[in-house]
Motif scaffolding. Structure first.
Motif, PDB file in Angstrom:
ATOM      1  N   ASP A  65      -3.187  -3.894   7.179  1.00 12.13           N
ATOM      2  CA  ASP A  65      -3.689  -3.826   6.162  1.00 12.13           C
ATOM      3  C   ASP A  65      -4.855  -2.147   6.166  1.00 12.13           C
ATOM      4  OD1 ASP A  65      -4.072  -6.320   5.316  1.00 12.13           O
ATOM      5  OD2 ASP A  65      -6.579  -6.523   6.509  1.00 12.13           O
ATOM      6  N   ASN A  66      -4.456  -1.295   7.315  1.00 10.82           N
ATOM      7  CA  ASN A  66      -5.061   0.028   7.811  1.00 10.82           C
ATOM      8  C   ASN A  66      -3.875   0.908   6.640  1.00 10.82           C
ATOM      9  OD1 ASN A  66      -7.495  -0.910   8.599  1.00 10.82           O
ATOM     10  ND2 ASN A  66      -6.277  -0.239  10.379  1.00 10.82           N
ATOM     11  N   ALA A  69      -3.414   0.431   3.083  1.00  9.73           N
ATOM     12  CA  ALA A  69      -4.534   1.463   2.593  1.00  9.73           C
ATOM     13  C   ALA A  69      -3.736   2.628   2.646  1.00  9.73           C
ATOM     14  CB  ALA A  69      -6.196   0.823   3.161  1.00  9.73           C
ATOM     15  N   ASP A  72      -1.067   3.122  -0.189  1.00 11.39           N
ATOM     16  CA  ASP A  72      -1.690   3.144  -1.484  1.00 11.39           C
ATOM     17  C   ASP A  72      -2.452   3.717  -2.090  1.00 11.39           C
ATOM     18  OD1 ASP A  72      -2.684   1.224  -3.900  1.00 11.39           O
ATOM     19  OD2 ASP A  72      -4.122   1.003  -3.361  1.00 11.39           O
ATOM     20  N   GLN A  73      -2.640   4.926  -0.576  1.00 15.03           N
ATOM     21  CA  GLN A  73      -3.564   6.612  -1.648  1.00 15.03           C
ATOM     22  C   GLN A  73      -3.229   7.157  -1.322  1.00 15.03           C
ATOM     23  OE1 GLN A  73      -6.472   6.729   1.937  1.00 15.03           O
ATOM     24  NE2 GLN A  73      -8.265   5.235   0.689  1.00 15.03           N
ATOM     25  N   SER A 259      -1.695  -6.346   0.874  1.00 17.73           N
ATOM     26  CA  SER A 259      -3.452  -6.688   1.697  1.00 17.73           C
ATOM     27  C   SER A 259      -3.985  -7.339  -0.281  1.00 17.73           C
ATOM     28  CB  SER A 259      -3.784  -6.068   2.424  1.00 17.73           C
ATOM     29  OG  SER A 259      -3.681  -4.313   1.951  1.00 17.73           O
ATOM     30  N   LEU A 261      -7.718  -6.111  -0.936  1.00 19.63           N
ATOM     31  CA  LEU A 261      -8.865  -5.809  -0.108  1.00 19.63           C
ATOM     32  C   LEU A 261      -9.842  -5.352  -0.933  1.00 19.63           C
ATOM     33  CD1 LEU A 261      -7.783  -3.950   2.549  1.00 19.63           C
ATOM     34  CD2 LEU A 261      -8.789  -6.221   3.070  1.00 19.63           C
ATOM     35  N   GLY A 264     -12.784  -1.903   0.345  1.00 17.69           N
ATOM     36  CA  GLY A 264     -12.174  -1.743   1.848  1.00 17.69           C
ATOM     37  C   GLY A 264     -12.267  -3.114   3.361  1.00 17.69           C
TER      38      GLY A 264
END
Length: 538
Positions: A65-66, A69, A72-73, A259, A261, A264
Motif C-alpha cells: 500500500d505504501n 501510494a 500513484d503520487q 489498493s 484507500l 490514505g
C-alpha cells in the motif's frame, strides 16, 4: 485500404455514434484488442496476488500500500498528455502533406487535351504518352516507398506486363548510367515530347507549352516530397520515448491501482465493489491513451498496409485510365451549343419531392436585416472626433481645420437638405453636449476658467454665434448694422456683462494661473476657446 465511414455519420444522432463504435475494420478495437487483453490479464493476476492471504501477509500488504501510494503520487511526473499531443500533431501534419502530394493527373490531362491539337495518330500518341510517362514516374516512386505497390510490381518486367511501360522504354531506362534513383527519366521524356509537339506546330504558342510543362513539374515536385518524407522520417528517439512512456505508465498502474484507500486509510465499510472502481478507470484510461498512441502509429507511414493507409494501387490505375480518357477518348468532344431551359424564364432549378420542403439558409449578411428605429427620421453624418479634435489646451490660437457635416433623411435618402443649418443646431449640439460635459469633469482648467467661456463657430455668411459652455445653448448671432458695425441682441450683451463680472472673481481665486498668465506677456485669459468651424450644407 482506406476505411470510409462518412455515410454512417451523415447525421448527428445516437445511432450514428453506435454504428461508428461497432465498426471493426480500421477501428480502435482492432488495434487495441491484443494489448487490452494482456493488460486486463496482468491486472487480474496482480490483483489476485495482492488480495490473496496465501501469497502475501498483512505486513507485506501494508508495504505494498505504501509503494502503491508513492507510485500513484509520482506517476504525474510522466508528461503523458503533453508528449502524446505534440507527437500526434507532428504525425497528422506529415499525414496531410503526404495526402496532398500523392499526385493527380487530371489538371495536366485537361491542359494537354486543349493545348496539343490534332486528331492524327502522331498527335494522339504524343498526348497519350505524356500522360503515361507521368503515371510511370508515379509507379517508380511508389514502388520504392509503398510496400503494397512493391508487392504488386516487384520488378521492372512486371511494370511492362501491367501496361505502364513498353519494352523498349524499359531498355532505355535500364541503359541510363546512374547509380541513384531514375525517377527523372520519364519526366524528361514527357517534356521532350512537348518540345517536339511545339516544333511540329501541334502546340500553338510557347506560352501554352510552358503551361503544360509547369503542370508536369508540379506533379514531379509532389512525388519528390513523398520521397523526402520516406527518406527522412521523424527522428527515431521521439517515437521511442513516447511509446516507452505510455507503456511504462501503465506498468506502474498495475501496482498503484490495486489498493483501495480513501485519504490514505482503508474504507470504514469495506465492500467487494470497491476494487472494481480502480480497475474500470484503469481500463478506460488504457483505451483512451493507448488508443491515441495507436492512431499515431498507424499514421506514421500512411503508404503502408494498414486498414487506414492510402490506396496507392488504386490511384495508379485511376490516373492512367482517367488521363488517357481525357486526352484521347474525350478529345474535342464538345456538345452542340443550345439555349438552356432558363433562357426566357427565371432560374428556378427543381428539387426532388423529398428535398423540396427542406428549408434553405441563404447567404445573407448578419446585419442585412437591421432596421433603423422608427423615431429616427434623420441621421447626421460627421467626421470622427477624437479628444485632440475638440480642444487644444496648449495654444488658444490653434485653429482646427474645417469639418464637413451632412444630414440625410431616412425616409427620403435622396431628398432635399435645405434645412441643414437649422438641423445642425438642434441635432449636433444635442449630441455634443454630453461630450462637452465629460470634458468639464475631466479637466480642472476647463472647469475653473472655461466654465463661463463662449465658443464661436461660423456658417456661410453669418457672423460667429456665441454659445455658453455651462449650458451649451446658442445665443443670437451678431449681424452687421447699416453703419457696418457689429450689433448684438440684448441676450448677447447680458452674457458679455456676466462674463465681465464673473471672470475677475475666477482670476483672483486662481493665483497660480494669474502668475502663469503674467509670465506669458500676452496677458490673455482663457475666457474663449475656438470651436469647430462648420461648413454650410453640401
Amino acid at each position: 485500404m482506406t476505411v470510409s465511414y462518412n455515410l454512417d455519420v451523415s447525421s448527428a444522432s445516437i445511432f450514428s455514434f453506435l454504428r461508428l463504435q461497432l465498426r471493426w475494420k480500421g477501428s480502435i478495437w482492432k488495434y487495441l484488442l491484443k494489448e487490452l487483453f494482456f493488460f486486463i490479464l496482468a491486472f487480474g493476476v496482480v490483483s489476485g496476488v495482492y488480495r490473496s492471504n496465501l501469497i502475501i501477509g498483512e505486513n507485506t500488504r501494508k508495504i505494498w500500500d505504501n509503494f502503491a501510494a508513492l507510485f500513484d503520487q509520482t506517476m504525474e511526473f510522466i508528461p503523458l498528455t503533453f508528449m502524446l499531443g505534440f507527437f500526434v500533431t507532428i504525425i497528422v501534419r506529415r499525414w496531410n502533406d503526404i495526402f496532398a502530394n500523392l499526385g493527380w493527373v487530371d489538371n495536366t490531362a485537361i491542359t494537354i487535351a486543349n493545348y496539343i491539337r490534332g486528331t492524327d495518330d502522331r498527335t494522339r500518341m504524343i498526348r497519350r504518352n505524356v500522360i503515361r510517362y507521368m503515371v510511370l514516374t508515379q509507379v517508380l516512386v511508389f514502388r520504392d516507398i509503398s510496400l503494397q505497390v512493391r508487392r504488386r510490381f516487384p520488378t521492372l518486367e512486371s511494370i511492362v506486363l501491367a501496361g505502364f511501360m513498353l519494352e523498349h522504354e524499359k531498355e532505355m531506362l535500364c541503359n541510363v548510367a546512374c547509380k541513384y534513383s531514375k525517377y527523372f527519366v520519364p519526366i524528361q521524356w514527357s517534356t521532350g515530347l512537348l518540345v517536339e509537339a511545339r516544333t511540329e506546330g501541334k502546340i500553338a504558342a510557347d506560352l501554352l507549352m510552358n503551361e503544360i510543362g509547369k503542370n508536369i513539374i508540379e506533379f514531379r515536385k509532389g512525388l519528390a516530397l513523398l520521397s523526402n518524407y520516406d527518406w527522412v522520417p521523424i527522428p527515431l528517439a521521439y517515437p521511442q520515448v513516447v511509446f516507452l512512456a505510455v507503456r511504462s505508465y501503465f506498468f506502474m498502474a498495475l501496482i498503484a491501482r490495486q489498493s483501495v484507500l480513501l485519504d490514505g486509510k482503508d474504507p470504514e465499510q469495506p465492500s467487494i465493489l470497491y476494487p472494481i472502481v480502480p480497475f474500470v478507470m484503469s481500463v478506460l484510461q488504457f483505451i483512451f491513451v493507448v488508443g491515441w498512441m495507436k492512431v499515431a502509429e498507424s499514421m506514421i507511414n500512411p503508404l503502408g498496409e494498414d486498414d487506414d493507409d492510402f490506396e496507392c494501387n488504386f490511384l495508379l490505375d485511376r490516373n492512367l485510365a482517367i488521363g488517357l480518357i481525357i486526352v484521347d477518348d474525350c478529345y474535342n468532344q464538345i456538345p452542340t451549343v443550345e439555349k438552356d431551359v432558363f433562357w426566357c424564364s427565371d432560374v428556378e432549378p427543381l428539387y426532388s419531392v423529398d428535398t423540396a420542403m427542406i428549408p434553405k439558409n441563404p447567404q445573407i449578411g448578419s446585419a442585412a436585416n437591421y432596421e433603423v428605429k422608427n423615431d429616427e427620421e434623420e441621421v447626421m453624418m460627421m467626421p470622427h472626433m477624437d479628444d485632440v479634435d475638440m480642444f487644444d489646451f496648449e495654444s488658444t490660437n490653434h485653429l482646427i481645420p474645417r469639418k464637413t457635416f451632412s444630414v440625410i433623411s431616412i425616409q427620403r435618402p435622396f431628398g432635399s437638405r435645405a434645412s441643414l443649418a437649422s438641423r445642425k443646431r438642434s441635432m449636433m449640439f444635442d449630441q455634443l453636449r454630453g461630450r462637452m460635459a465629460k470634458k468639464q469633469n475631466r479637466n480642472n482648467m476647463f472647469q475653473n476658467s472655461a466654465s463661463q467661456a463662449t465658443l464661436h463657430y461660423n456658417f456661410e455668411s453669418q457672423a460667429p454665434s456665441e454659445i455658453n459652455l455651462s449650458t451649451l445653448e446658442m445665443t443670437a448671432p451678431k449681424r452687421k448694422t447699416s453703419t457696418g458695425k457689429l450689433g448684438s441682441t440684448n441676450v448677447a450683451e447680458e452674457q458679455h456683462k456676466l462674463s465681465a463680472e464673473v471672470l475677475p472673481i475666477v482670476l483672483e481665486e486662481d493665483e497660480e494661473r494669474s502668475k502663469m498668465l503674467e509670465k506669458d506677456k500676452t496677458n490673455f485669459i482663457y475666457d474663449r476657446f475656438f470651436f469647430l468651424n462648420l461648413f454650410p450644407c453640401c
